[in-house]
Design a protein around this motif. Structure first.
Motif, PDB file in Angstrom:
ATOM      1  N   LEU A 272      -3.118   5.978   9.591  1.00 14.20           N
ATOM      2  CA  LEU A 272      -2.554   4.636   9.634  1.00 14.20           C
ATOM      3  C   LEU A 272      -3.381   3.658   8.807  1.00 14.20           C
ATOM      4  N   THR A 273      -4.713   3.799   8.861  1.00 15.98           N
ATOM      5  CA  THR A 273      -5.574   2.905   8.085  1.00 15.98           C
ATOM      6  C   THR A 273      -5.302   3.039   6.597  1.00 15.98           C
ATOM      7  N   ARG A 274      -5.195   4.267   6.112  1.00 15.48           N
ATOM      8  CA  ARG A 274      -4.931   4.486   4.692  1.00 15.48           C
ATOM      9  C   ARG A 274      -3.517   4.024   4.323  1.00 15.48           C
ATOM     10  N   PHE A 275      -2.551   4.287   5.195  1.00 13.62           N
ATOM     11  CA  PHE A 275      -1.178   3.874   4.916  1.00 13.62           C
ATOM     12  C   PHE A 275      -1.073   2.356   4.839  1.00 13.62           C
ATOM     13  N   GLN A 276      -1.718   1.685   5.755  1.00 11.86           N
ATOM     14  CA  GLN A 276      -1.684   0.225   5.767  1.00 11.86           C
ATOM     15  C   GLN A 276      -2.307  -0.338   4.496  1.00 11.86           C
ATOM     16  N   ALA A 277      -3.442   0.238   4.060  1.00  9.93           N
ATOM     17  CA  ALA A 277      -4.074  -0.224   2.826  1.00  9.93           C
ATOM     18  C   ALA A 277      -3.187   0.033   1.617  1.00  9.93           C
ATOM     19  N   MET A 278      -2.490   1.164   1.605  1.00  9.80           N
ATOM     20  CA  MET A 278      -1.595   1.479   0.491  1.00  9.80           C
ATOM     21  C   MET A 278      -0.445   0.476   0.414  1.00  9.80           C
ATOM     22  N   VAL A 279       0.138   0.135   1.559  1.00  7.89           N
ATOM     23  CA  VAL A 279       1.221  -0.849   1.585  1.00  7.89           C
ATOM     24  C   VAL A 279       0.718  -2.200   1.087  1.00  7.89           C
ATOM     25  N   ASP A 280      -0.459  -2.610   1.561  1.00  3.72           N
ATOM     26  CA  ASP A 280      -1.011  -3.906   1.161  1.00  3.72           C
ATOM     27  C   ASP A 280      -1.310  -3.948  -0.330  1.00  3.72           C
ATOM     28  N   LYS A 281      -1.772  -2.842  -0.896  1.00  6.09           N
ATOM     29  CA  LYS A 281      -2.050  -2.841  -2.327  1.00  6.09           C
ATOM     30  C   LYS A 281      -0.759  -3.007  -3.125  1.00  6.09           C
ATOM     31  N   ILE A 282       0.303  -2.313  -2.736  1.00  4.81           N
ATOM     32  CA  ILE A 282       1.577  -2.438  -3.440  1.00  4.81           C
ATOM     33  C   ILE A 282       2.104  -3.866  -3.345  1.00  4.81           C
ATOM     34  N   ILE A 283       1.987  -4.470  -2.160  1.00  4.12           N
ATOM     35  CA  ILE A 283       2.440  -5.857  -1.996  1.00  4.12           C
ATOM     36  C   ILE A 283       1.605  -6.797  -2.854  1.00  4.12           C
TER      37      ILE A 283
ATOM     38  N   HIS B 100      -3.635  26.470   8.407  1.00  2.00           N
ATOM     39  CA  HIS B 100      -2.905  25.349   7.827  1.00  2.00           C
ATOM     40  C   HIS B 100      -3.878  24.441   7.080  1.00  2.00           C
ATOM     41  N   THR B 101      -3.477  23.980   5.922  1.00  2.00           N
ATOM     42  CA  THR B 101      -4.319  23.137   5.078  1.00  2.00           C
ATOM     43  C   THR B 101      -3.783  21.716   5.073  1.00  2.00           C
ATOM     44  N   TYR B 102      -4.696  20.741   5.226  1.00  2.00           N
ATOM     45  CA  TYR B 102      -4.330  19.329   5.274  1.00  2.00           C
ATOM     46  C   TYR B 102      -5.200  18.552   4.304  1.00  2.00           C
ATOM     47  N   LEU B 103      -4.592  17.569   3.644  1.00  2.00           N
ATOM     48  CA  LEU B 103      -5.338  16.668   2.774  1.00  2.00           C
ATOM     49  C   LEU B 103      -5.854  15.507   3.609  1.00  2.00           C
ATOM     50  N   GLY B 104      -7.151  15.284   3.541  1.00  2.00           N
ATOM     51  CA  GLY B 104      -7.760  14.270   4.407  1.00  2.00           C
ATOM     52  C   GLY B 104      -7.701  12.868   3.854  1.00  2.00           C
ATOM     53  N   ASN B 105      -7.716  12.709   2.541  1.00  2.00           N
ATOM     54  CA  ASN B 105      -7.785  11.359   1.966  1.00  2.00           C
ATOM     55  C   ASN B 105      -6.724  11.183   0.885  1.00  2.00           C
ATOM     56  N   ALA B 106      -5.478  11.073   1.327  1.00  2.00           N
ATOM     57  CA  ALA B 106      -4.363  10.930   0.385  1.00  2.00           C
ATOM     58  C   ALA B 106      -4.370   9.571  -0.304  1.00  2.00           C
ATOM     59  N   PHE B 107      -4.979   8.560   0.293  1.00  2.00           N
ATOM     60  CA  PHE B 107      -5.148   7.244  -0.321  1.00  2.00           C
ATOM     61  C   PHE B 107      -6.556   6.781   0.001  1.00  2.00           C
ATOM     62  N   THR B 108      -7.313   6.389  -1.014  1.00  2.00           N
ATOM     63  CA  THR B 108      -8.732   6.104  -0.824  1.00  2.00           C
ATOM     64  C   THR B 108      -9.090   4.736  -1.382  1.00  2.00           C
ATOM     65  N   GLY B 109     -10.357   4.398  -1.224  1.00  2.00           N
ATOM     66  CA  GLY B 109     -10.866   3.180  -1.834  1.00  2.00           C
ATOM     67  C   GLY B 109     -10.828   3.229  -3.345  1.00  2.00           C
ATOM     68  N   ARG B 110     -10.836   4.418  -3.910  1.00  2.00           N
ATOM     69  CA  ARG B 110     -10.731   4.542  -5.373  1.00  2.00           C
ATOM     70  C   ARG B 110      -9.329   4.191  -5.849  1.00  2.00           C
ATOM     71  N   ASP B 111      -8.325   4.354  -4.983  1.00  2.00           N
ATOM     72  CA  ASP B 111      -6.976   3.894  -5.312  1.00  2.00           C
ATOM     73  C   ASP B 111      -6.858   2.378  -5.166  1.00  2.00           C
ATOM     74  N   LEU B 112      -7.581   1.837  -4.193  1.00  2.00           N
ATOM     75  CA  LEU B 112      -7.534   0.400  -3.955  1.00  2.00           C
ATOM     76  C   LEU B 112      -8.356  -0.366  -4.980  1.00  2.00           C
ATOM     77  N   PHE B 113      -9.495   0.205  -5.373  1.00  2.00           N
ATOM     78  CA  PHE B 113     -10.378  -0.424  -6.354  1.00  2.00           C
ATOM     79  C   PHE B 113     -10.518   0.542  -7.532  1.00  2.00           C
ATOM     80  N   THR B 114      -9.752   0.280  -8.578  1.00  2.00           N
ATOM     81  CA  THR B 114      -9.731   1.208  -9.704  1.00  2.00           C
ATOM     82  C   THR B 114     -11.078   1.268 -10.423  1.00  2.00           C
ATOM     83  N   SER B 115     -11.920   0.251 -10.263  1.00  2.00           N
ATOM     84  CA  SER B 115     -13.220   0.279 -10.921  1.00  2.00           C
ATOM     85  C   SER B 115     -14.132   1.351 -10.339  1.00  2.00           C
TER      86      SER B 115
END
Length: 541
Positions: free
Chosen positions: A179-190, A480-495
């Motif tokens: 949820l934390t990553r999803f919320q950050a992803m939505v906020d970045k798009i907005i 079963h294999t799961y991706l742990g960090n589908a959206f990260t701070g590197r997506d939020l801060f491209t630098s």
């Protein structure tokens, strides 16, 4: 009513399934539930449509027929509306009121929840249809849809279509995330499409701030505190309680939660430090109370002391008067715990060159103005992506502060799938264990909360993998294999993302190996040619 016995009998077959098969059952049930939630939310919205039409029909019937058609009465209705009265009140509850009652009764939920579902259905059908389709297909669940609905509440209508398409694309092209990553992803798009929405949201949450205390309905003698604060204010309060709770001795018998509650009471009483309750402190306090004279009507006896000499100090003025040391108490050192919270923001934003959002650890994305205000007097640490780590630093177990800051800034929370624990409260785990030669380097470190760190280290069957670009995978005991960090701070801060491949990237290693082979072959050929020439032309030349 149909019997549920056949269904129960079929579901009892799950008891014969292995853990691997039951995980597949979980995945299936999660997708089916998401699809059912989509249908439920859509149905709630459609019920509202029908009830609203019926309500408007009643109004039209009342206004369009009979005596209410005179111009004077229509003008009277307009005057009542201009004065703040609701001219429609005489027609009873609105269509939304009827729909809330009907949906609440059907789902056995409170009116507030029924209203939330109806409003979510309206936004999903008319403004976020593509995002709603990801719920219908099981890519997200209803909790994540509601996050998106709440986030776009302050967006302009003109931008909703772009936000919807970008968000749906991001959901479909990424693995499920916490949820934390999803919320950050939505906020970045907005923030990219409608930057002013963050400011409008900031103004609204500031106006809606409140705190309430009420008796706990489930536990007699206990009360509950609830409230709403802007994220930065809540972070300050939370950090203050945590710092006060951590200021006591390790022997204090209270849990962290109990100490935080006591810290809140202490702040309400005007006390900024939390008294320790370890054995040594309580014994010392008891001894001090025994040495204190009991309160009574007679004055306490004053012990006889020898006269002391007046100590003179230099005066701050040139009036000839001197300050007496015994009349001037020595300054008391400030022992108030200092609250700490963490904000990640681009340097360009901090300098005012842009208004990209910032990340407040544990609270989510905040607007640029709020970040600049919070960081105006804060201690800053500058994170660099081109860290040059020495062999000694790579070989030791504990990472340096610069390395730790870079790793945590590049994430948003614990990197285990679905976990929302704050990234600055996590451990830094070696993906390749340090004991097996794993380097203490950002490409081999990831944040894990203490629970998942222990599970990964000591649990049976769990495996993890971290690629050179920081993507973290976990494999469960069932395979079963799961991706742990589908959206990260590197997506939020491209630098924080470097365009160059790391030196040990497989592709770079492959090309470097081919280049080295060609260079070695050329050198060998050159050496053979030189040797032949020297053999054919012995000295003297």
């Amino acid at each position: 009513m149909t019997s549920t016995a056949p269904l129960v009998a079929r579901l009892a077959e799950d008891e014969q399934h292995s853990a691997t098969e039951l995980v597949e059952v979980l995945h299936h049930c999660n997708a089916v539930r998401a699809s059912a939630d989509y249908r439920m939310i859509q149905a709630a919205s459609l019920i509202h449509d029908e009830r609203e039409q019926e309500y408007l029909a009643r109004i039209a019937a009342g206004v369009g027929t009979g005596e209410a058609t005179t111009l004077a009465e229509l003008e009277q209705l307009a005057q009542r509306a201009a004065a703040g009265a609701d001219p429609r009140a005489q027609y009873g509850p609105t269509g939304l009121d009827h729909a809330v009652a009907e949906v609440g009764a059907a789902l056995t939920v409170a009116p507030a929840r029924a209203r939330e579902l109806i409003e979510a259905g309206n936004v999903m059908r008319h403004h976020l249809p593509f995002t709603g389709a990801t719920l219908a297909s099981g890519r997200i669940d209803v909790a994540r849809l509601l996050i998106a609905v709440r986030r776009v509440a302050f967006c302009s209508t003109e931008t909703l279509h772009l936000i919807d398409t970008d968000l749906a694309e991001a959901i479909d092209t990424r693995e499920p995330m916490s949820l934390t990553r999803f919320q950050a992803m939505v906020d970045k798009i907005i923030a990219q499409i409608d930057p002013s929405a963050l400011q409008r949201r900031r103004e609204r949450v500031d106006a809606d701030r409140n705190v309430s205390l009420r008796p706990d309905r489930h536990t007699p003698g206990q009360s509950r505190i609830s409230g709403a604060l802007p994220a930065e204010k809540a972070a300050a309060v939370d950090a203050r309680l945590t710092s006060m709770a951590a200021s006591v001795h390790p022997g204090d018998p209270r849990t962290l939660e109990q100490r935080r509650a006591d810290a809140l009471v202490a702040l309400a009483e005007g006390i900024t430090t939390l008294a320790c309750r370890c054995e040594a402190c309580t014994t010392h306090q008891a001894d001090a109370e025994l040495d204190t004279p009991a309160e009574s009507g007679a004055p306490a006896p004053v012990p006889e002391t020898e006269p002391t000499a007046d100590l003179e100090a230099e005066s701050d003025t040139d009036t000839g008067e001197s300050a007496i040391a015994e009349d001037t108490p020595a300054p008391v050192p400030d022992t108030t715990p200092r609250p700490t919270f963490h904000i990640v923001v681009n340097l360009s934003t901090l300098l005012g060159h842009d208004n990209d959002p910032a990340m407040l650890d544990g609270h989510g994305v905040i607007d640029a103005d709020t970040a600049r205000q919070l960081l105006s007097e804060a201690r800053r640490t500058y994170v660099r992506t081109d860290l040059s780590t020495s062999p000694q630093a790579i070989a030791r177990y504990a990472p340096s502060k610069k390395v730790a800051d870079l790793v945590r800034a590049g994430e948003l929370c614990c990197s285990f799938p679905g976990c929302n624990n704050r990234v600055w409260h996590t451990d830094l785990d070696h993906s390749v264990p340090h004991g097996d030669g794993g380097p203490t380097h950002p490409r081999n470190l990831k944040p894990l909360c203490r629970f998942h760190h222990r599970l990964k280290t000591f649990g049976i069957g769990w495996r993890d993998y971290q690629d050179p670009m920081g993507t973290v995978f976990f494999q469960s005991p069932t395979g079963h294999t799961y991706l742990g960090n589908a959206f990260t701070g590197r997506d939020l801060f491209t630098s924080l993302t470097t365009t160059a491949h790391p030196p040990d990237h497989p592709a770079r290693q492959r090309i470097d190996t081919l280049r080295a082979d060609r260079t070695a072959a050329a050198r060998r050929a050159d050496k053979r040619a030189t040797d032949r020439w020297n053999k054919d032309n012995p000295p003297p030349f």
